[in-house]
Motif scaffolding. Sequence first.
Motif, PDB file in Angstrom:
ATOM      1  N   VAL A 164      15.154  59.195  39.821  1.00  0.00           N
ATOM      2  CA  VAL A 164      16.030  58.897  38.475  1.00  0.00           C
ATOM      3  C   VAL A 164      16.621  59.000  38.902  1.00  0.00           C
ATOM      4  O   VAL A 164      17.904  58.401  37.897  1.00  0.00           O
ATOM      5  N   TYR A 165      17.693  60.097  39.585  1.00  0.00           N
ATOM      6  CA  TYR A 165      19.427  60.184  39.178  1.00  0.00           C
ATOM      7  C   TYR A 165      19.216  59.877  40.386  1.00  0.00           C
ATOM      8  O   TYR A 165      20.430  60.425  41.669  1.00  0.00           O
ATOM      9  N   ASN A 166      20.017  58.410  41.072  1.00  0.00           N
ATOM     10  CA  ASN A 166      20.775  57.432  42.279  1.00  0.00           C
ATOM     11  C   ASN A 166      22.153  57.276  41.393  1.00  0.00           C
ATOM     12  O   ASN A 166      22.533  57.708  40.332  1.00  0.00           O
ATOM     13  N   VAL A 167      22.887  58.098  42.555  1.00  0.00           N
ATOM     14  CA  VAL A 167      24.243  58.222  41.986  1.00  0.00           C
ATOM     15  C   VAL A 167      25.575  57.246  43.064  1.00  0.00           C
ATOM     16  O   VAL A 167      26.457  57.079  42.529  1.00  0.00           O
ATOM     17  N   VAL A 168      24.361  56.190  43.498  1.00  0.00           N
ATOM     18  CA  VAL A 168      25.640  55.020  44.435  1.00  0.00           C
ATOM     19  C   VAL A 168      25.406  54.213  43.486  1.00  0.00           C
ATOM     20  O   VAL A 168      24.725  53.822  43.305  1.00  0.00           O
ATOM     21  N   THR A 169      26.394  53.332  43.506  1.00  0.00           N
ATOM     22  CA  THR A 169      26.732  52.237  44.054  1.00  0.00           C
ATOM     23  C   THR A 169      27.294  51.173  44.197  1.00  0.00           C
ATOM     24  O   THR A 169      28.328  51.425  45.097  1.00  0.00           O
ATOM     25  N   THR A 170      26.617  50.286  44.989  1.00  0.00           N
ATOM     26  CA  THR A 170      26.872  49.334  46.289  1.00  0.00           C
ATOM     27  C   THR A 170      27.460  48.442  45.748  1.00  0.00           C
ATOM     28  O   THR A 170      27.320  47.765  45.307  1.00  0.00           O
ATOM     29  N   ASP A 189      32.025  35.670  45.440  1.00  0.00           N
ATOM     30  CA  ASP A 189      31.967  36.606  43.590  1.00  0.00           C
ATOM     31  C   ASP A 189      30.876  38.186  44.290  1.00  0.00           C
ATOM     32  O   ASP A 189      30.723  38.606  45.085  1.00  0.00           O
ATOM     33  N   LEU A 190      32.716  39.423  44.258  1.00  0.00           N
ATOM     34  CA  LEU A 190      31.729  40.518  43.839  1.00  0.00           C
ATOM     35  C   LEU A 190      30.949  41.128  42.846  1.00  0.00           C
ATOM     36  O   LEU A 190      30.909  40.535  41.473  1.00  0.00           O
ATOM     37  N   LEU A 191      30.027  41.848  43.657  1.00  0.00           N
ATOM     38  CA  LEU A 191      28.406  42.384  42.726  1.00  0.00           C
ATOM     39  C   LEU A 191      28.443  43.985  42.919  1.00  0.00           C
ATOM     40  O   LEU A 191      29.009  44.286  43.825  1.00  0.00           O
ATOM     41  N   ALA A 192      28.375  44.544  42.222  1.00  0.00           N
ATOM     42  CA  ALA A 192      28.308  46.087  41.583  1.00  0.00           C
ATOM     43  C   ALA A 192      27.122  46.123  41.769  1.00  0.00           C
ATOM     44  O   ALA A 192      26.445  45.904  40.725  1.00  0.00           O
ATOM     45  N   LEU A 193      26.059  46.616  42.458  1.00  0.00           N
ATOM     46  CA  LEU A 193      24.755  46.780  42.499  1.00  0.00           C
ATOM     47  C   LEU A 193      24.597  48.547  42.423  1.00  0.00           C
ATOM     48  O   LEU A 193      24.076  49.331  43.591  1.00  0.00           O
ATOM     49  N   PRO A 194      24.156  49.676  41.393  1.00  0.00           N
ATOM     50  CA  PRO A 194      24.033  50.230  41.157  1.00  0.00           C
ATOM     51  C   PRO A 194      22.291  50.735  41.990  1.00  0.00           C
ATOM     52  O   PRO A 194      21.400  49.875  41.261  1.00  0.00           O
ATOM     53  N   THR A 195      22.094  51.343  42.716  1.00  0.00           N
ATOM     54  CA  THR A 195      20.597  51.603  42.851  1.00  0.00           C
ATOM     55  C   THR A 195      19.856  52.496  42.404  1.00  0.00           C
ATOM     56  O   THR A 195      18.467  51.943  42.531  1.00  0.00           O
ATOM     57  N   THR A 196      20.280  53.201  41.213  1.00  0.00           N
ATOM     58  CA  THR A 196      19.190  53.463  40.409  1.00  0.00           C
ATOM     59  C   THR A 196      18.352  52.476  39.314  1.00  0.00           C
ATOM     60  O   THR A 196      17.681  52.496  39.405  1.00  0.00           O
ATOM     61  N   LEU A 197      19.044  51.550  39.099  1.00  0.00           N
ATOM     62  CA  LEU A 197      18.513  50.425  38.632  1.00  0.00           C
ATOM     63  C   LEU A 197      16.817  49.743  39.804  1.00  0.00           C
ATOM     64  O   LEU A 197      15.845  49.616  39.256  1.00  0.00           O
ATOM     65  N   ALA A 198      16.951  49.745  40.864  1.00  0.00           N
ATOM     66  CA  ALA A 198      15.275  49.675  41.521  1.00  0.00           C
ATOM     67  C   ALA A 198      14.713  51.000  41.667  1.00  0.00           C
ATOM     68  O   ALA A 198      13.299  50.183  41.285  1.00  0.00           O
ATOM     69  N   SER A 199      15.301  52.143  41.629  1.00  0.00           N
ATOM     70  CA  SER A 199      14.359  52.398  41.941  1.00  0.00           C
ATOM     71  C   SER A 199      13.563  52.712  40.357  1.00  0.00           C
ATOM     72  O   SER A 199      12.667  54.322  40.540  1.00  0.00           O
ATOM     73  N   GLU A 216       2.667  61.020  42.458  1.00  0.00           N
ATOM     74  CA  GLU A 216       2.392  60.518  43.943  1.00  0.00           C
ATOM     75  C   GLU A 216       3.497  59.551  45.071  1.00  0.00           C
ATOM     76  O   GLU A 216       3.300  58.222  44.488  1.00  0.00           O
ATOM     77  N   SER A 217       4.423  60.420  45.628  1.00  0.00           N
ATOM     78  CA  SER A 217       5.961  59.550  46.584  1.00  0.00           C
ATOM     79  C   SER A 217       5.977  58.490  46.117  1.00  0.00           C
ATOM     80  O   SER A 217       6.010  57.307  46.753  1.00  0.00           O
ATOM     81  N   ALA A 218       6.912  57.995  44.576  1.00  0.00           N
ATOM     82  CA  ALA A 218       7.563  56.672  44.194  1.00  0.00           C
ATOM     83  C   ALA A 218       8.242  56.935  45.615  1.00  0.00           C
ATOM     84  O   ALA A 218       8.875  57.530  45.523  1.00  0.00           O
ATOM     85  N   GLY A 219       8.219  55.647  45.814  1.00  0.00           N
ATOM     86  CA  GLY A 219       9.281  55.382  46.944  1.00  0.00           C
ATOM     87  C   GLY A 219      10.829  54.906  45.581  1.00  0.00           C
ATOM     88  O   GLY A 219      11.174  54.964  44.734  1.00  0.00           O
ATOM     89  N   HIS A 220      12.208  54.782  46.561  1.00  0.00           N
ATOM     90  CA  HIS A 220      13.148  54.952  45.478  1.00  0.00           C
ATOM     91  C   HIS A 220      14.520  54.414  46.473  1.00  0.00           C
ATOM     92  O   HIS A 220      13.992  54.312  47.727  1.00  0.00           O
ATOM     93  N   SER A 221      15.219  54.441  46.241  1.00  0.00           N
ATOM     94  CA  SER A 221      16.346  53.648  46.626  1.00  0.00           C
ATOM     95  C   SER A 221      18.225  54.369  46.603  1.00  0.00           C
ATOM     96  O   SER A 221      18.957  54.040  46.905  1.00  0.00           O
ATOM     97  N   ALA A 222      17.368  55.907  46.439  1.00  0.00           N
ATOM     98  CA  ALA A 222      19.021  56.534  45.951  1.00  0.00           C
ATOM     99  C   ALA A 222      19.624  56.836  47.726  1.00  0.00           C
ATOM    100  O   ALA A 222      20.410  57.478  47.615  1.00  0.00           O
TER     101      ALA A 222
END
Length: 280
Positions: A164-170, A189-199, A216-222
């Motif tokens: 829920v609380y990812n902190v990185v924007t790639t 174009d340069l893109l900002a991709l906040p990983t929290t959106l996928a999670s 139960e073990s939901a995947g995340h992109s943190a």
Amino acid sequence: MELVILERAEEMTTALTDQKEVDFVPVFARPYPVSIFLELLGLPLDGMEDFIEIEENILQNSGDAQIAAIRQLRDYLAGQIDDRRRNRGDDLISFAVHAEVAGRPLTDDEVMGICVMMFIGGLDTVTSTLGYHFLHLARHPEEQQRLRNHPLLIPGAVEELLRVYNVVTTGRRATRDVEIAGVRIRAGDLLALPTTLASRDPNECPHASEVDLDRESAGHSAFGFGPHRCIGSHLARRELTAALTAWTTRLPMFRLKEATIPRSSGSGVIALESLPLVFL
């Protein structure tokens, strides 16, 4: 390093037992993981504040301040790399300096790139993550109490809080023209991709924006994904788990200080500027 990490967390929480309130970020969230990582890199702990300032200028500033900080870091690490060539230790910088890939030593640029990436990655993300995890527990005393009553839930709680609380924007650069949801993106174009959106994708798990300690073990992109997956994820998990364990076993319940509105800042990594907590 698991025992060493837990001992560090316990040592730092024990020092807070007589406190009635504390600003979590400078007192614990920053020095706890940073001190562990500086030891891994073989860098002096008394330089912690200088290292943090360099890292913050790189990740949270832009323009001249950012460029100056990158140069400062490069020059400092160049000296450390030269030292490890003469005096090999058992730290990560020594490992990079003397490592081989496919039977050849790493080039100077490769060694510098690895050391810069380790420095930036190790000095910020766990600090930022700890801030949001403890802010959540301060605002949800029932969940905090549950972890105190059932410490075996802590590793799973860490995963859910990471989700829920990812902190990185790639950052990525578009390789071709494309249109997504009515927005036209052009090649280059340069893109900002906040990983929290996928999670927080509702297609991946129900009520995805809510913390559910029984999930139960939901995947995340943190920790990213694919070839960009964070190599420090194993260390980060142990640091987060040890911190929650130490705080819920050695210190009383805590809540957010009255009339406090925590502020976030940052770009590549978002972080709380402070987190005043009051012990009950």
